[in-house]
Design a protein around this motif. Structure first.
Motif, PDB file in Angstrom:
ATOM      1  N   ASP A  25       0.819  -1.220   0.000  1.00  0.00           N
ATOM      2  CA  ASP A  25       0.000   0.000   0.000  1.00  0.00           C
ATOM      3  C   ASP A  25       0.852   1.268   0.000  1.00  0.00           C
ATOM      4  N   ILE A  26       2.144   1.125   0.222  1.00  0.00           N
ATOM      5  CA  ILE A  26       2.996   2.317   0.240  1.00  0.00           C
ATOM      6  C   ILE A  26       3.492   2.574  -1.180  1.00  0.00           C
ATOM      7  N   ASP A  27       3.138   3.753  -1.673  1.00  0.00           N
ATOM      8  CA  ASP A  27       3.599   4.137  -3.004  1.00  0.00           C
ATOM      9  C   ASP A  27       5.073   4.519  -2.905  1.00  0.00           C
ATOM     10  N   GLU A  30       5.499   8.156  -2.669  1.00  0.00           N
ATOM     11  CA  GLU A  30       4.722   8.848  -1.635  1.00  0.00           C
ATOM     12  C   GLU A  30       5.638   9.414  -0.552  1.00  0.00           C
ATOM     13  N   LEU A  37       2.477   9.364   4.119  1.00  0.00           N
ATOM     14  CA  LEU A  37       2.407   8.311   5.130  1.00  0.00           C
ATOM     15  C   LEU A  37       2.416   8.880   6.548  1.00  0.00           C
TER      16      LEU A  37
ATOM     17  N   PHE B 396      -4.781   3.813   8.954  1.00  0.00           N
ATOM     18  CA  PHE B 396      -3.378   4.068   9.255  1.00  0.00           C
ATOM     19  C   PHE B 396      -2.984   5.517   8.988  1.00  0.00           C
ATOM     20  N   ARG B 397      -3.256   5.973   7.770  1.00  0.00           N
ATOM     21  CA  ARG B 397      -2.828   7.340   7.430  1.00  0.00           C
ATOM     22  C   ARG B 397      -3.552   8.364   8.303  1.00  0.00           C
ATOM     23  N   ARG B 400      -1.935   8.528  11.659  1.00  0.00           N
ATOM     24  CA  ARG B 400      -0.656   9.251  11.623  1.00  0.00           C
ATOM     25  C   ARG B 400      -0.880  10.759  11.533  1.00  0.00           C
TER      26      ARG B 400
END
Lengths: 91, 558
Positions: A25-27, A30, A37, B396-397, B400
């Motif tokens: 899910d982490i680009d 990003e 994030l 999650f985001r 944060r």
């Protein structure tokens, strides 16, 4: 490069014990900190330690450009590749 | 002089209405007759009597009977069999539950109780002993002794401050705890006000009983969950809340819907009542109850001395406070909720305060989570606009972002690492937040566990009220277009909660007698009942509308 980015993403998720988000899910582009994030300084510290351990590279805390190296997964991958190259030359 | 709690026991007062139960009207004579019958039996033996009743009129008869027989009365907080066994309530349990729980005495006051003529009964003595059970710091039940005289002194303070309750007394809390015993039973008894024998749990029913103007004795558990559309017309004569602090949001909501701010009573089983306030003004200052001396000890913590505590000296409350010149005070963070995170002392109330001040957060709880190193968790409920934000960004985001927003006020170690978004912060039946209950929410990644609305964990049995939130990951792709909770997920959830309750871990996948009778769909509210069969096996049952939808058992190890 893709393999390195994949490893970094997994390292972030595992090191920070992120449970609500999968590595995929982490680009890669990003922003890791601030927007994106939204990681914070403690996260950065933990990621820094883990990256040095996993990839056997040195991170100089005095380096003025440190924040740029940690800007995204892609930047981190570039940084790691560069550091490894430099260290191999030194040997 | 102390108020006479028992004047209704005197001859000539036997027609006075004490309680109402559905269509039944129970008089002083009815209560007396049943109490007198029981008292004769109870006088044959000595030692403590455990008293648990669902119905307040039955409870009153048992209470007077035991005291009149010179026995100490012990009041279990609830009637779960494992709990009753733990506190030693066996044969000597006096109850109105069907079958009498193991053949002990059964109490039943009815409208016909007094038909045989007016009974005589001894007046309970001011030295009569009444014991409550509190959960100590370790969670095991602890005895707390009061005398009838102390309880009467406190009732006298209520009469002095608020007069007698007017209309009738309606309540959402149990008389088995000190607040309920004082406010829902002894105060109306002393004030001559009839009370509803049954506890009202549903707001629509509460509103129905309030219809001719009544006094409501409730708690934050109920007052923070008033459905839209509930209103009191005419307004209540008074509304009380105790057992925990009412959040500012809940106080305002109650005022908007019920027409007045609840009167909150501060206290504990040990201290009895300490102070009262309403949140009609800010800051909402606490006023000590009559005869209560409140002051700060050397460490800045509140301590109290009063006729209600049962000791001569000052008792520590554990909260920090700041006093105004007129003797009223504000409560500050509790001193005992300080935990060590990465070696730094972190005050949980301070974290909660910072969380509640963030835009979009309506309520928050902070909790330390054990693990390789202790980490900080946050349980928050969101305002509607923030819920949209949560959906948009993902948990999650969004968490944060909140963590970043806390950077202004909190140091890094004070900022929660793990987050749970809930509709209501879990509370126990007395409206208190319990650390172990909050920790259960973190037993597995957020999308593995349903929302836990309520839970009750005993030694061998546990019950969880669950809401199957649609974003549980088990619903993904199972099946496209018609999501249902897979059987394997039902087992997984049951074993996670068994582990959180008792530390037992499932060994492999050995299970037996597993039956899935009906499907569970997103949004459903289900009850999960776990029963531990020794250390080896745990049985589970999922119920929906009291119907078993799945059941079975799995092997567990330590």
């Amino acid at each position: 490069m893709d393999e390195l980015e994949r490893r970094i993403r997994h390292l972030i998720v595992e090191t920070l014990n992120l449970e609500d988000i999968a590595a995929e899910d982490i680009d890669p582009e990003e922003a890791l900190f601030g927007e994106g994030l939204c990681l914070d300084s403690i996260d950065a510290l933990e990621i820094g330690v883990e990256i040095q351990k996993t990839f056997g590279i040195k991170v100089d805390p005095q380096d003025e450009n440190l924040a740029d190296y940690f800007a995204s997964v892609r930047e981190l991958a570039r940084f790691i590749t560069r550091q490894k190259g430099l260290q191999e030359q030194a040997i | 002089m102390t108020v006479d709690l028992w004047h209704f026991l005197r001859r000539g007062d036997s027609d006075r209405i004490i309680a109402m139960r559905d269509e039944e009207v129970l008089s002083a004579g009815d209560i007396c007759a049943e109490a007198s019958r029981l008292s004769v039996e109870l006088a044959n033996e000595q030692g403590p009597v455990f008293l648990y009743c669902e119905d307040t009129a039955n409870f009153l008869a048992g209470f007077i009977a035991a005291l009149a027989a010179g026995r100490e009365v012990r009041l279990p907080g609830h009637a779960a069999p494992a709990y009753l066994a733990e506190i030693g309530a066996g044969r000597e349990l006096l109850t109105d539950l069907e079958g009498g729980l193991g053949g002990a005495g059964v109490i039943a006051v009815t409208q016909a109780s007094a038909a045989d003529g007016v009974a005589r009964i001894e007046m309970p003595d001011a030295a009569g002993r009444v014991c409550f059970f509190t959960s100590g710091t370790t969670g095991e039940p602890k005895l707390c002794l009061k005398t009838v005289g102390q309880l009467a002194a406190e009732v006298e303070a209520h009469l002095q401050l608020w007069g007698a309750p007017s209309g009738k007394l309606v309540s959402t809390v149990s008389h088995q705890h000190i607040y309920g015993l004082l406010f829902r039973l002894l105060w109306p008894l002393a004030g001559g006000t009839p009370l509803l024998a049954r506890r009202q749990e549903i707001w629509e029913q509460v509103a129905h009983h309030m219809a001719d103007g009544a006094c409501l004795v409730s708690s934050p558990a109920h007052l923070s969950r008033i459905p839209d559309g509930v209103a009191f017309d005419p307004p209540a004569s008074r509304i009380f809340s105790s057992g925990g602090l009412l959040s500012a949001v809940a106080a305002k909501d109650a005022a908007a819907k019920l027409g007045q701010y609840p009167i909150e009573v501060l206290g504990s089983t040990e201290t009895g009542g300490v102070a009262w306030r309403t949140q009609a003004e800010t800051p909402a200052l606490w006023t000590p109850l009559p005869a209560v001396e409140a002051r700060l000890d050397d460490s800045g913590a509140l301590e109290v001395r009063s006729p209600y505590t049962g000791t001569d000296g000052f008792l520590p409350m554990g909260d920090r406070a700041s006093f105004e010149e007129d003797g009223r005070f504000t409560l500050l963070a509790r001193l005992d909720r300080v935990v060590k995170i990465e070696g730094k002392r972190v005050s949980l109330p301070r974290v909660e305060e910072a969380l509640r001040d963030l835009a979009g957060i309506s309520d928050a709880a902070a909790i330390d989570l054990p693990g390789k190193s202790t980490t900080l968790g946050a349980v928050v409920s969101l305002a509607p606009e923030a819920q949209e934000e949560l959906l948009r960004l993902g948990a999650f985001r969004y968490s944060r972002e909140l963590r970043t927003a806390l950077a202004d006020r909190l140091e890094p170690m004070e900022r929660p690492r793990f987050w749970r978004f809930v509709t209501h912060i879990p509370e126990n039946a007395q409206g208190k937040r319990v650390a172990s209950q909050l920790r259960t929410l973190f037993a597995a990644p957020a999308r593995d566990l349903p929302i836990i609305l309520r839970q009750q964990v005993g030694d061998a049995e546990a019950v969880f009220e669950l809401e199957l939130n649609p974003d549980l990951r088990w619903f993904e792709g199972h099946f496209p277009g018609r999501p249902i909770l897979p059987g394997v997920a039902q087992l997984h959830i049951a074993s996670l909660l068994a582990e959180a309750s008792w530390g037992s871990t499932p060994t492999g996948h050995e299970m037996s007698r597993v039956k899935f009778r009906r499907v569970m769909e997103p949004g459903a509210q289900v009850r999960l009942a776990l029963a531990r069969k020794g250390d080896e096996r745990t049985e589970f049952r999922y119920l929906q509308d009291d119907e078993v939808v799945a059941s079975g058992s799995f092997r567990t190890g330590k």
